[in-house]
Scaffold this motif. Structure first.
Motif, PDB file in Angstrom:
ATOM      1  N   PRO A   1       4.054   6.395   9.370  1.00 47.28           N
ATOM      2  CA  PRO A   1       3.117   5.797   8.867  1.00 47.28           C
ATOM      3  C   PRO A   1       1.855   6.584   8.226  1.00 47.28           C
ATOM      4  CG  PRO A   1       2.092   6.519  10.993  1.00 47.28           C
ATOM      5  CD  PRO A   1       4.021   6.817  10.623  1.00 47.28           C
ATOM      6  N   GLY A   2       1.362   5.534   7.189  1.00 44.00           N
ATOM      7  CA  GLY A   2       0.350   6.424   6.759  1.00 44.00           C
ATOM      8  C   GLY A   2      -0.969   5.856   6.476  1.00 44.00           C
ATOM      9  N   ASP A   3      -1.445   5.821   5.554  1.00 42.65           N
ATOM     10  CA  ASP A   3      -3.093   5.354   5.522  1.00 42.65           C
ATOM     11  C   ASP A   3      -3.038   3.578   5.247  1.00 42.65           C
ATOM     12  OD1 ASP A   3      -4.063   7.551   5.263  1.00 42.65           O
ATOM     13  OD2 ASP A   3      -3.891   8.261   3.296  1.00 42.65           O
ATOM     14  N   GLY A   4      -1.709   3.275   4.710  1.00 44.65           N
ATOM     15  CA  GLY A   4      -1.636   1.471   4.249  1.00 44.65           C
ATOM     16  C   GLY A   4      -1.060   1.052   5.224  1.00 44.65           C
ATOM     17  N   THR A   5      -0.478   1.606   6.276  1.00 48.55           N
ATOM     18  CA  THR A   5       0.293   0.850   7.153  1.00 48.55           C
ATOM     19  C   THR A   5      -0.667  -0.087   7.893  1.00 48.55           C
ATOM     20  OG1 THR A   5       1.445   2.694   7.851  1.00 48.55           O
ATOM     21  CG2 THR A   5       1.751   1.080   9.224  1.00 48.55           C
ATOM     22  N   GLY A   6      -1.767  -0.056   8.096  1.00 52.69           N
ATOM     23  CA  GLY A   6      -2.450  -0.400   8.764  1.00 52.69           C
ATOM     24  C   GLY A   6      -3.186  -1.974   8.135  1.00 52.69           C
ATOM     25  N   ALA A   7      -3.115  -1.865   6.701  1.00 50.99           N
ATOM     26  CA  ALA A   7      -2.900  -3.233   5.983  1.00 50.99           C
ATOM     27  C   ALA A   7      -2.149  -3.768   6.140  1.00 50.99           C
ATOM     28  CB  ALA A   7      -3.604  -2.663   4.326  1.00 50.99           C
ATOM     29  N   VAL A   8      -0.749  -3.212   6.207  1.00 48.17           N
ATOM     30  CA  VAL A   8       0.303  -3.969   5.252  1.00 48.17           C
ATOM     31  C   VAL A   8       1.187  -4.940   7.217  1.00 48.17           C
ATOM     32  CG1 VAL A   8       3.179  -3.298   5.879  1.00 48.17           C
ATOM     33  CG2 VAL A   8       1.706  -1.935   4.266  1.00 48.17           C
ATOM     34  N   LEU A   9       0.525  -4.117   8.270  1.00 50.01           N
ATOM     35  CA  LEU A   9       0.755  -4.505   9.583  1.00 50.01           C
ATOM     36  C   LEU A   9      -0.426  -5.907   9.580  1.00 50.01           C
ATOM     37  CD1 LEU A   9       0.632  -1.636  12.042  1.00 50.01           C
ATOM     38  CD2 LEU A   9       2.474  -3.288  12.005  1.00 50.01           C
ATOM     39  N   ASP A  10      -1.819  -6.230   9.333  1.00 44.23           N
ATOM     40  CA  ASP A  10      -2.763  -6.360   8.691  1.00 44.23           C
ATOM     41  C   ASP A  10      -2.175  -7.537   7.969  1.00 44.23           C
ATOM     42  OD1 ASP A  10      -4.641  -5.456   9.984  1.00 44.23           O
ATOM     43  OD2 ASP A  10      -5.375  -5.146   8.851  1.00 44.23           O
TER      44      ASP A  10
ATOM     45  N   PRO B   1      19.518 -15.180   2.125  1.00 44.80           N
ATOM     46  CA  PRO B   1      19.421 -14.571   3.176  1.00 44.80           C
ATOM     47  C   PRO B   1      20.188 -13.721   3.610  1.00 44.80           C
ATOM     48  CG  PRO B   1      19.418 -17.341   2.350  1.00 44.80           C
ATOM     49  CD  PRO B   1      19.691 -16.153   1.527  1.00 44.80           C
ATOM     50  N   GLY B   2      20.001 -13.456   5.249  1.00 41.27           N
ATOM     51  CA  GLY B   2      20.631 -12.106   5.475  1.00 41.27           C
ATOM     52  C   GLY B   2      20.437 -10.839   5.091  1.00 41.27           C
ATOM     53  N   ASP B   3      20.033 -10.403   4.261  1.00 44.55           N
ATOM     54  CA  ASP B   3      19.072  -9.244   3.578  1.00 44.55           C
ATOM     55  C   ASP B   3      18.079  -8.201   4.029  1.00 44.55           C
ATOM     56  OD1 ASP B   3      20.473 -10.000   1.379  1.00 44.55           O
ATOM     57  OD2 ASP B   3      18.350 -10.261  -0.257  1.00 44.55           O
ATOM     58  N   ILE B   4      18.619  -6.841   3.592  1.00 43.42           N
ATOM     59  CA  ILE B   4      17.395  -6.004   4.275  1.00 43.42           C
ATOM     60  C   ILE B   4      16.664  -5.497   3.073  1.00 43.42           C
ATOM     61  CG2 ILE B   4      17.089  -4.300   5.630  1.00 43.42           C
ATOM     62  CD1 ILE B   4      19.698  -4.523   7.263  1.00 43.42           C
ATOM     63  N   VAL B   5      15.797  -5.712   3.363  1.00 37.36           N
ATOM     64  CA  VAL B   5      15.195  -5.137   2.208  1.00 37.36           C
ATOM     65  C   VAL B   5      14.315  -3.898   2.064  1.00 37.36           C
ATOM     66  CG1 VAL B   5      13.024  -5.943   0.715  1.00 37.36           C
ATOM     67  CG2 VAL B   5      14.655  -8.135   1.631  1.00 37.36           C
ATOM     68  N   LEU B   6      14.068  -2.796   1.112  1.00 40.60           N
ATOM     69  CA  LEU B   6      13.643  -1.893   1.561  1.00 40.60           C
ATOM     70  C   LEU B   6      12.348  -2.106   0.575  1.00 40.60           C
ATOM     71  CD1 LEU B   6      13.658   1.376   1.983  1.00 40.60           C
ATOM     72  CD2 LEU B   6      14.856   2.077  -0.016  1.00 40.60           C
ATOM     73  N   MET B   7      11.491  -0.690   1.411  1.00 36.98           N
ATOM     74  CA  MET B   7      10.323  -1.044   0.795  1.00 36.98           C
ATOM     75  C   MET B   7       9.213   0.610   1.744  1.00 36.98           C
ATOM     76  SD  MET B   7       8.119  -4.681   0.563  1.00 36.98           S
ATOM     77  CE  MET B   7       8.966  -5.922   2.443  1.00 36.98           C
ATOM     78  N   HIS B   8       7.787   0.676   1.518  1.00 40.52           N
ATOM     79  CA  HIS B   8       7.714   2.124   1.751  1.00 40.52           C
ATOM     80  C   HIS B   8       6.359   1.745   2.029  1.00 40.52           C
ATOM     81  CE1 HIS B   8      10.802   3.150  -0.530  1.00 40.52           C
ATOM     82  NE2 HIS B   8      10.961   4.216   0.545  1.00 40.52           N
ATOM     83  N   ASP B   9       5.750   1.918   3.032  1.00 37.80           N
ATOM     84  CA  ASP B   9       3.907   1.831   3.449  1.00 37.80           C
ATOM     85  C   ASP B   9       3.480   2.400   3.259  1.00 37.80           C
ATOM     86  OD1 ASP B   9       5.871   2.559   5.600  1.00 37.80           O
ATOM     87  OD2 ASP B   9       4.180   2.773   7.324  1.00 37.80           O
ATOM     88  N   ILE B  10       3.896   3.636   2.448  1.00 42.91           N
ATOM     89  CA  ILE B  10       3.075   4.670   2.057  1.00 42.91           C
ATOM     90  C   ILE B  10       2.623   4.177   0.625  1.00 42.91           C
ATOM     91  CG2 ILE B  10       4.093   6.515   3.306  1.00 42.91           C
ATOM     92  CD1 ILE B  10       5.799   7.240   0.638  1.00 42.91           C
ATOM     93  N   HIS B  11       2.564   3.268  -0.436  1.00 44.63           N
ATOM     94  CA  HIS B  11       2.904   3.294  -1.685  1.00 44.63           C
ATOM     95  C   HIS B  11       1.454   2.798  -1.855  1.00 44.63           C
ATOM     96  CE1 HIS B  11       5.538   6.056  -2.716  1.00 44.63           C
ATOM     97  NE2 HIS B  11       7.085   5.117  -2.990  1.00 44.63           N
ATOM     98  N   PRO B  12       0.414   2.669  -2.267  1.00 41.78           N
ATOM     99  CA  PRO B  12      -0.618   1.154  -2.799  1.00 41.78           C
ATOM    100  C   PRO B  12      -0.757   0.061  -3.293  1.00 41.78           C
ATOM    101  CG  PRO B  12      -1.674   4.131  -2.735  1.00 41.78           C
ATOM    102  CD  PRO B  12      -0.442   3.627  -2.725  1.00 41.78           C
ATOM    103  N   THR B  13       0.767   0.625  -4.083  1.00 40.04           N
ATOM    104  CA  THR B  13       1.026  -0.737  -4.369  1.00 40.04           C
ATOM    105  C   THR B  13       2.063  -1.904  -4.145  1.00 40.04           C
ATOM    106  OG1 THR B  13       2.690   0.804  -5.225  1.00 40.04           O
ATOM    107  CG2 THR B  13       0.616  -0.096  -7.374  1.00 40.04           C
ATOM    108  N   THR B  14       2.380  -1.137  -3.000  1.00 42.02           N
ATOM    109  CA  THR B  14       3.134  -2.151  -1.967  1.00 42.02           C
ATOM    110  C   THR B  14       2.502  -2.863  -1.245  1.00 42.02           C
ATOM    111  OG1 THR B  14       4.726  -0.089  -2.440  1.00 42.02           O
ATOM    112  CG2 THR B  14       4.860  -1.965  -0.368  1.00 42.02           C
ATOM    113  N   VAL B  15       1.440  -2.660  -0.740  1.00 38.97           N
ATOM    114  CA  VAL B  15       0.355  -2.759  -0.056  1.00 38.97           C
ATOM    115  C   VAL B  15       0.030  -3.840  -0.204  1.00 38.97           C
ATOM    116  CG1 VAL B  15      -1.301  -2.654   1.617  1.00 38.97           C
ATOM    117  CG2 VAL B  15       0.194  -0.698   1.392  1.00 38.97           C
ATOM    118  N   GLU B  16      -0.346  -3.790  -1.273  1.00 35.46           N
ATOM    119  CA  GLU B  16      -1.092  -4.859  -2.682  1.00 35.46           C
ATOM    120  C   GLU B  16      -0.273  -5.829  -2.675  1.00 35.46           C
ATOM    121  OE1 GLU B  16      -2.211  -5.675  -7.522  1.00 35.46           O
ATOM    122  OE2 GLU B  16      -2.447  -2.913  -5.986  1.00 35.46           O
ATOM    123  N   ALA B  17       1.495  -5.662  -3.249  1.00 36.50           N
ATOM    124  CA  ALA B  17       2.314  -6.213  -3.071  1.00 36.50           C
ATOM    125  C   ALA B  17       2.758  -7.533  -2.117  1.00 36.50           C
ATOM    126  CB  ALA B  17       3.514  -5.462  -4.264  1.00 36.50           C
ATOM    127  N   LEU B  18       2.564  -6.711  -0.778  1.00 38.75           N
ATOM    128  CA  LEU B  18       2.932  -7.376   0.713  1.00 38.75           C
ATOM    129  C   LEU B  18       2.533  -8.841   0.556  1.00 38.75           C
ATOM    130  CD1 LEU B  18       5.353  -7.221   2.633  1.00 38.75           C
ATOM    131  CD2 LEU B  18       2.987  -6.124   4.327  1.00 38.75           C
TER     132      LEU B  18
END
Length: 272
Positions: A88-97, A222-239
């Motif tokens: 977990p990183g600084d952006g994990t809280g926003a990901v959980l939200d 359908p059925g995919d496992i999608v890989l992302m990273h919760d440590i990147h601000p751009t991923t948090v923004e994209a979610l």
């Protein structure tokens, strides 16, 4: 005087019993030593495990309680498993939200060294909100080529810190870089961990572009496992955007274990 004292003691005892009974009916009190299940009922086993945790010096007076398992048939539904690495990183809280806003469950593959005083609350929140936790090693080396002792240490240290913080024994792991071999298979089998790879790599680790990450994620099948990273601000923004797109396509968000079902320790699942 003795009669009066006895009467007073009896009244105090009855009052205390009444208060305890009332607390049990109304739900968990604030006292940190008590333990209740999700329905507000006292659970002696939960209390026992938490008392042991406190005696060992583990953080916090309570371990989080996960919601009950769901019955989801991914043969009938359009399921997708969103996964987040390296936190977990600084952006994990926003990901959980964002996940909570869409009633979405996900799987978090965590680095042991990232579970700190500042981030342990995120780990506990993951459990209480129904997300799945996975082992991503201690500090992200390529496990291939490590000695068996070093490999096991990478896994066990992360297992230990997550168990200490959240009371969870993880059953999944994702090898850093997706790099695995017979040695990794043997070590994960001994540790009781199944290897989880992926179907769709959003490349958010390479392309720090929220629009591009959201577009790639929206291409999940359908059925995919999608890989992302919760440590990147751009991923948090994209979610939020990618969740809106997957909502529009009527996807059901599941954990990896919900998607796959029965898992075999050591075995690798879903190769990109």
């Amino acid at each position: 005087m003795r009669v009066g004292s006895l009467l007073l003691s009896s009244l105090l005892l009855l009052t205390a019993c009444g208060q305890a009974r009332s607390s049990a009916v109304q739900g968990p009190p604030e006292a940190p030593g008590k333990a209740y299940d999700v329905a507000g009922r006292f659970d002696a086993q939960v209390l026992g495990s938490r008392l042991v945790a406190r005696q060992r010096g583990w953080p916090g007076p309570r371990m989080p309680v996960a919601p009950p398992p769901r019955k989801i048939d991914c043969k009938q539904l359009k399921c997708v498993a969103l996964t987040f690495d390296d936190g977990p990183g600084d952006g994990t809280g926003a990901v959980l939200d964002a996940l909570a806003a869409h009633r979405a469950r996900a799987t978090f593959f965590m680095l042991g060294q990232m579970v700190t005083d500042e981030t342990r609350g995120f780990v506990r929140r993951m459990v209480s909100e129904g997300h799945e936790l996975g082992n991503h090693s201690w500090d992200h080396p390529s496990l291939v080529g490590l000695s068996q002792e070093a490999l096991r240490r990478e896994l066990q240290r992360t297992q230990d810190v997550v168990r200490q913080v959240a009371g969870v024994k993880m059953r999944l792991m994702r090898p850093p870089y997706g790099s695995t071999d017979k040695g990794v298979e043997d070590a994960t089998r001994e540790e009781g961990l199944s290897q989880i790879l992926w179907d769709l790599d959003t490349l958010d680790w390479r392309d720090r572009n929220a629009a591009l990450v959201a577009k790639r994620s929206g291409e999940a099948k359908p059925g995919d496992i999608v890989l992302m990273h919760d440590i990147h601000p751009t991923t948090v923004e994209a979610l939020p955007r990618l969740l809106d797109e997957l909502d529009r396509k009527h996807f059901t968000y599941v954990t990896v274990s919900e998607l796959i079902g029965s898992l075999t320790p050591g075995k690798a699942y879903h190769k990109e």
